[in-house]
Design an enzyme around this catalytic site. Sequence first.
Site, PDB file in Angstrom:
ATOM      1  N   LYS A 184     -22.646 -27.530 -40.451  1.00 39.65           N
ATOM      2  CA  LYS A 184     -21.559 -27.413 -41.190  1.00 39.65           C
ATOM      3  C   LYS A 184     -20.260 -27.037 -40.081  1.00 39.65           C
ATOM      4  CE  LYS A 184     -22.652 -24.659 -44.610  1.00 39.65           C
ATOM      5  NZ  LYS A 184     -24.087 -24.281 -44.176  1.00 39.65           N
TER       6      LYS A 184
ATOM      7  N   ARG B 247     -20.416 -22.437 -53.508  1.00 39.75           N
ATOM      8  CA  ARG B 247     -22.230 -22.247 -53.520  1.00 39.75           C
ATOM      9  C   ARG B 247     -22.707 -22.110 -54.962  1.00 39.75           C
ATOM     10  NH1 ARG B 247     -23.240 -18.002 -48.329  1.00 39.75           N
ATOM     11  NH2 ARG B 247     -22.356 -19.474 -47.058  1.00 39.75           N
TER      12      ARG B 247
ATOM     13  N   ARG C  31     -29.875 -20.046 -32.944  1.00 38.53           N
ATOM     14  CA  ARG C  31     -28.387 -19.479 -33.175  1.00 38.53           C
ATOM     15  C   ARG C  31     -28.392 -17.822 -32.998  1.00 38.53           C
ATOM     16  NH1 ARG C  31     -24.801 -21.329 -38.225  1.00 38.53           N
ATOM     17  NH2 ARG C  31     -25.886 -19.676 -39.286  1.00 38.53           N
TER      18      ARG C  31
ATOM     19  N   ARG D  55     -25.916 -12.567 -34.511  1.00 39.83           N
ATOM     20  CA  ARG D  55     -25.778 -12.300 -36.171  1.00 39.83           C
ATOM     21  C   ARG D  55     -26.844 -11.947 -36.558  1.00 39.83           C
ATOM     22  NH1 ARG D  55     -23.084 -17.539 -38.909  1.00 39.83           N
ATOM     23  NH2 ARG D  55     -24.431 -16.649 -40.718  1.00 39.83           N
TER      24      ARG D  55
ATOM     25  N   ARG E 284     -32.162 -16.829 -47.573  1.00 32.16           N
ATOM     26  CA  ARG E 284     -30.867 -17.367 -47.513  1.00 32.16           C
ATOM     27  C   ARG E 284     -31.278 -18.900 -47.852  1.00 32.16           C
ATOM     28  NH1 ARG E 284     -28.411 -16.934 -41.691  1.00 32.16           N
ATOM     29  NH2 ARG E 284     -26.807 -18.290 -42.595  1.00 32.16           N
TER      30      ARG E 284
END
Length: 190
Positions: A14, A89, A128, A134, A146
């Site tokens: 995204k 969401r 990532r 993160r 998640r």
Amino acid sequence: MLNLVLFGPPGAGKGTQSQKLIDKYQLVHLSTGDILRAEIAAGTELGLEAKKLMDQGVLVPDEVVIGMISNKLDANSNAKGFIFDGFPRTVAQAEALDQLLTSKNTAISGMIALEVENEELKKRLLLRGKDSGRADDQNPEVIQKRIDEYNNKTAPVANYYQGQDKFTGVYGIGVIDEIFSNICIVVDAY
């Protein structure tokens, strides 16, 4: 006004695709994740609470997110349109967003969903996490939570937009520019 919801599970691409859409269509990017991370970096009370929830893979409360979005819409009242990245969401958030946009004399033009298999998502997020630092992208258990959260609570939003004839799925695996071209075909039809 062109208002797009870019949809998909964590790691679907995204962020990458939204930047390309912003550049091509001159849209204002509304990424709730970015907004929340900015609050975290600033050390605000909202940011600290959001960090705790995000690190656990839990969604931030709707009223907080809707308030942030309303402020961003007001701050960019002359925009050609907006791209909603990672929001809504839940169906409740989609309904609240529709109400908010109606109050500002606009609406969602369409939802584009990036479709990516779970195993690919896990690989992308772990990769990532190595680069971004993160915490929510470095822990396989949090990543799975998640993805489960998305599948259980977020995927039904697609049905909401299908009911409004505003939903289109785009295959999210392959060359970035080819995926973007497929997205543009959808956007240009609005």
